[in-house]
Design a protein around this motif. Structure first.
Motif, mmCIF file in Angstrom:
data_model
loop_
_atom_site.group_PDB
_atom_site.id
_atom_site.type_symbol
_atom_site.label_atom_id
_atom_site.label_comp_id
_atom_site.label_asym_id
_atom_site.label_seq_id
_atom_site.Cartn_x
_atom_site.Cartn_y
_atom_site.Cartn_z
ATOM 1 N N ASN B 208 3.615 -152.486 -1.700
ATOM 2 C CA ASN B 208 4.459 -152.483 -0.496
ATOM 3 C C ASN B 208 4.837 -151.065 -0.075
ATOM 4 O O ASN B 208 5.193 -150.849 1.082
ATOM 5 N N ASP B 209 4.824 -150.120 -1.023
ATOM 6 C CA ASP B 209 5.053 -148.718 -0.665
ATOM 7 C C ASP B 209 3.687 -148.064 -0.488
ATOM 8 O O ASP B 209 2.901 -147.996 -1.447
ATOM 9 N N PRO B 210 3.374 -147.573 0.714
ATOM 10 C CA PRO B 210 2.033 -146.997 0.926
ATOM 11 C C PRO B 210 1.697 -145.844 -0.024
ATOM 12 O O PRO B 210 0.524 -145.515 -0.183
ATOM 13 N N VAL B 211 2.697 -145.257 -0.665
ATOM 14 C CA VAL B 211 2.370 -144.195 -1.631
ATOM 15 C C VAL B 211 1.581 -144.752 -2.816
ATOM 16 O O VAL B 211 0.909 -144.000 -3.530
ATOM 17 N N PHE B 212 1.654 -146.073 -3.016
ATOM 18 C CA PHE B 212 0.851 -146.719 -4.058
ATOM 19 C C PHE B 212 -0.609 -146.289 -3.950
ATOM 20 O O PHE B 212 -1.243 -145.956 -4.963
ATOM 21 N N TRP B 213 -1.169 -146.301 -2.742
ATOM 22 C CA TRP B 213 -2.604 -146.028 -2.556
ATOM 23 C C TRP B 213 -2.921 -144.575 -2.873
ATOM 24 O O TRP B 213 -3.967 -144.259 -3.428
ATOM 25 N N MET B 214 -2.000 -143.689 -2.522
ATOM 26 C CA MET B 214 -2.236 -142.259 -2.777
ATOM 27 C C MET B 214 -2.093 -141.937 -4.270
ATOM 28 O O MET B 214 -2.791 -141.069 -4.794
ATOM 29 N N HIS B 215 -1.188 -142.625 -4.926
ATOM 30 C CA HIS B 215 -1.048 -142.466 -6.376
ATOM 31 C C HIS B 215 -2.301 -142.972 -7.088
ATOM 32 O O HIS B 215 -2.886 -142.288 -7.936
ATOM 33 N N HIS B 216 -2.747 -144.163 -6.734
ATOM 34 C CA HIS B 216 -3.928 -144.708 -7.405
ATOM 35 C C HIS B 216 -5.202 -143.959 -7.030
ATOM 36 O O HIS B 216 -6.163 -143.942 -7.805
ATOM 37 N N CYS B 217 -5.216 -143.339 -5.864
ATOM 38 C CA CYS B 217 -6.352 -142.500 -5.505
ATOM 39 C C CYS B 217 -6.410 -141.294 -6.462
ATOM 40 O O CYS B 217 -7.494 -140.876 -6.886
ATOM 41 N N MET B 218 -5.254 -140.758 -6.820
ATOM 42 C CA MET B 218 -5.203 -139.661 -7.806
ATOM 43 C C MET B 218 -5.675 -140.151 -9.173
ATOM 44 O O MET B 218 -6.435 -139.462 -9.869
ATOM 45 N N ILE B 219 -5.248 -141.325 -9.579
ATOM 46 C CA ILE B 219 -5.693 -141.889 -10.859
ATOM 47 C C ILE B 219 -7.213 -142.072 -10.851
ATOM 48 O O ILE B 219 -7.910 -141.767 -11.832
ATOM 49 N N ASP B 220 -7.717 -142.546 -9.731
ATOM 50 C CA ASP B 220 -9.165 -142.734 -9.571
ATOM 51 C C ASP B 220 -9.897 -141.389 -9.688
ATOM 52 O O ASP B 220 -10.956 -141.296 -10.325
ATOM 53 N N ARG B 221 -9.309 -140.364 -9.105
ATOM 54 C CA ARG B 221 -9.884 -139.004 -9.182
ATOM 55 C C ARG B 221 -9.899 -138.514 -10.626
ATOM 56 O O ARG B 221 -10.842 -137.820 -11.054
ATOM 57 N N LEU B 222 -8.884 -138.880 -11.397
ATOM 58 C CA LEU B 222 -8.833 -138.458 -12.798
ATOM 59 C C LEU B 222 -9.871 -139.198 -13.649
ATOM 60 O O LEU B 222 -10.366 -138.655 -14.640
ATOM 61 N N TRP B 223 -10.197 -140.421 -13.285
ATOM 62 C CA TRP B 223 -11.271 -141.132 -13.979
ATOM 63 C C TRP B 223 -12.580 -140.351 -13.792
ATOM 64 O O TRP B 223 -13.327 -140.111 -14.746
ATOM 65 N N ALA B 224 -12.815 -139.933 -12.548
ATOM 66 C CA ALA B 224 -14.024 -139.128 -12.288
ATOM 67 C C ALA B 224 -13.989 -137.817 -13.071
ATOM 68 O O ALA B 224 -15.018 -137.353 -13.585
ATOM 69 N N ALA B 225 -12.809 -137.222 -13.191
ATOM 70 C CA ALA B 225 -12.683 -135.970 -13.939
ATOM 71 C C ALA B 225 -12.997 -136.188 -15.418
ATOM 72 O O ALA B 225 -13.646 -135.355 -16.064
ATOM 73 N N TRP B 226 -12.541 -137.314 -15.948
ATOM 74 C CA TRP B 226 -12.835 -137.639 -17.355
ATOM 75 C C TRP B 226 -14.341 -137.815 -17.546
ATOM 76 O O TRP B 226 -14.920 -137.321 -18.535
ATOM 77 N N GLN B 227 -14.989 -138.507 -16.615
ATOM 78 C CA GLN B 227 -16.437 -138.723 -16.729
ATOM 79 C C GLN B 227 -17.199 -137.397 -16.755
ATOM 80 O O GLN B 227 -18.142 -137.237 -17.525
ATOM 81 N N SER B 228 -16.772 -136.456 -15.926
ATOM 82 C CA SER B 228 -17.501 -135.179 -15.876
ATOM 83 C C SER B 228 -17.272 -134.365 -17.152
ATOM 84 O O SER B 228 -18.136 -133.565 -17.541
#
Lengths: 131, 275
Positions: B208-228
């Protein structure tokens, strides 16, 4: 929800709770639940997962009781109410608890969990839980 | 190829485009369906039963798919929009432009924490919460009042250094990268950001808080960082495992995508800067 409905709901829960206690006794387990009218623990100490409580916190009636049986109760083994309405809760593998109001932080006891929910609600009512 | 950018670098026009697409999705009723889906899994994902969206290996691919579906819904409204990410290792205060009246609006006010500024204040007429845990139909924030600080760069680096993706029992008690990132054990990254924002973001209905998407986008970016950082490591479990989603299992509720399908995010989008 009307006052009558609330009362009926609590009574049904109490009956259910009584059945849980009876089952636990029959199984030889230590029964910590209440069989009569609920009272707050006299010593004021925080409760462990297996205890019941019924008290007023910041103007809200909060209750906790062991549960078994259907749905998520079977998983958490416990139920908490705020003014007669169930707060969805879950037990973590390490024994701590979370609720739908404070989903991303853990609490060591159901009483700490429900008190935190009362603080977060700031006077608001819980929405009825879907079955 | 869509590029997801740091929210701190968006132009005023890009901020407006994102906000307007979110408001239009809300107006159409589709936004609330995303909130419902998230909460359904919050309530049913437990440590001892089937778990898909949270406290399980598929936390990362499930949210990647969830964000992709949300992003596509926004792009049907405005094809130029991509999800911004909120890098809370650098944008760490309630004074960040993220919380400006021209973007997500500010902190909650008064003891109730009701958000009163910006496009997502209930008083704006466009943001009334319908899928919610209690009687309050407005957005609530309590920035920094939850007793937990935002993760630091050192916290993130410590989690990215963990070589194993996940480990039995594949729940909130697991060792490994996924659980330390999610935050039930070890260095807590994801959970404590929800707590830092507080209010609506602390609940199962946090989208319900649109910041949810921006927070999870950062988490998603960190998954990619872990993979690299760990090219020899991969998603676990690979083989069918009771109650959790293995590498080639489809994920509920969509049942049309597996973790394996989602491992390479560059098939779908890229990030402006790798973490």
């Amino acid at each position: 929800m009307s006052e009558d409905t609330t009362t009926t709901e609590i009574t049904r829960r109490r009956m259910l709770q009584g059945a849980v206690v009876a089952t636990a006794v029959a199984a030889g387990a230590v029964a910590l639940g209440l069989t009569g009218p609920a009272v707050a623990p006299a010593n004021g100490a925080d409760t462990e997962g297996g205890d019941s409580f019924d008290e007023v916190f910041r103007g809200r009636r909060i209750q906790g009781m062991p549960m078994s049986g259907d749905g998520h109760h079977a998983m958490s083994g416990y139920m908490v109410l705020i003014d007669g309405r169930e707060l969805h809760m879950m037990r973590n593998a390490d024994g701590t608890w979370i609720s739908v109001i404070n989903h991303y932080q853990t609490f060591t006891t159901p009483r700490a969990l429900v008190r935190a929910a009362v603080d977060s609600l700031n006077g608001a009512d819980l929405a009825p839980l879907a079955a | 190829m869509a590029v997801r950018k740091s929210q701190s670098t968006l132009t005023p026009a890009e901020k407006r485009a994102f906000v307007n697409a979110v408001l239009e999705l809300k107006r159409r009723g589709a936004y609330d369906a995303f909130v419902s889906t998230h909460n359904d899994f919050i309530m049913s994902d437990t440590d001892s039963t089937e778990r898909t969206g949270h406290r399980s290996p598929s936390f990362l691919p499930w949210h990647r798919s969830f964000l992709l579906r949300f992003e596509r819904a926004l792009q049907e409204i405005d094809a130029t929009v991509t999800l911004p990410y909120w890098d809370w290792t650098t944008d760490r205060t309630p004074n960040s432009s993220l919380w400006g009246a021209d973007f997500l609006g500010g902190d909650g006010t008064g003891t109730g924490g009701r958000v009163a500024t910006g496009p997502f204040a209930q008083g704006s007429g466009n943001w009334t919460l319908t899928v919610r845990p209690d009687s309050r139909n407005y957005l609530i924030r309590r920035l920094g009042q939850g007793g937990q600080d935002l993760p630091t760069r050192a916290d993130v680096d410590a989690v990215l250094a963990i070589a194993t993706y996940d480990a039995a029992p594949f729940n909130s008690a697991s060792a490994g990268f996924r659980n330390s990132l999610e935050g039930w054990a070890g260095v807590n990254v994801h959970n404590r950001v929800h707590v830092w924002v507080g209010g609506t973001m602390s609940t199962g209905m946090s989208p319900n808080d649109p910041v949810f998407w921006m927070h999870h986008c950062m988490i998603d970016r960190l998954w990619a960082a872990w993979q690299s950082r760990h090219p020899g490591q991969g998603y676990q479990p690979v083989r069918s495992t009771r109650n959790v989603v293995a590498l080639n299992d489809t994920m509920k509720p969509w049942k049309d995508v597996t973790p394996a399908d989602l491992l390479d995010h560059t098939k779908f989008y890229t990030y402006d800067n790798a973490y």
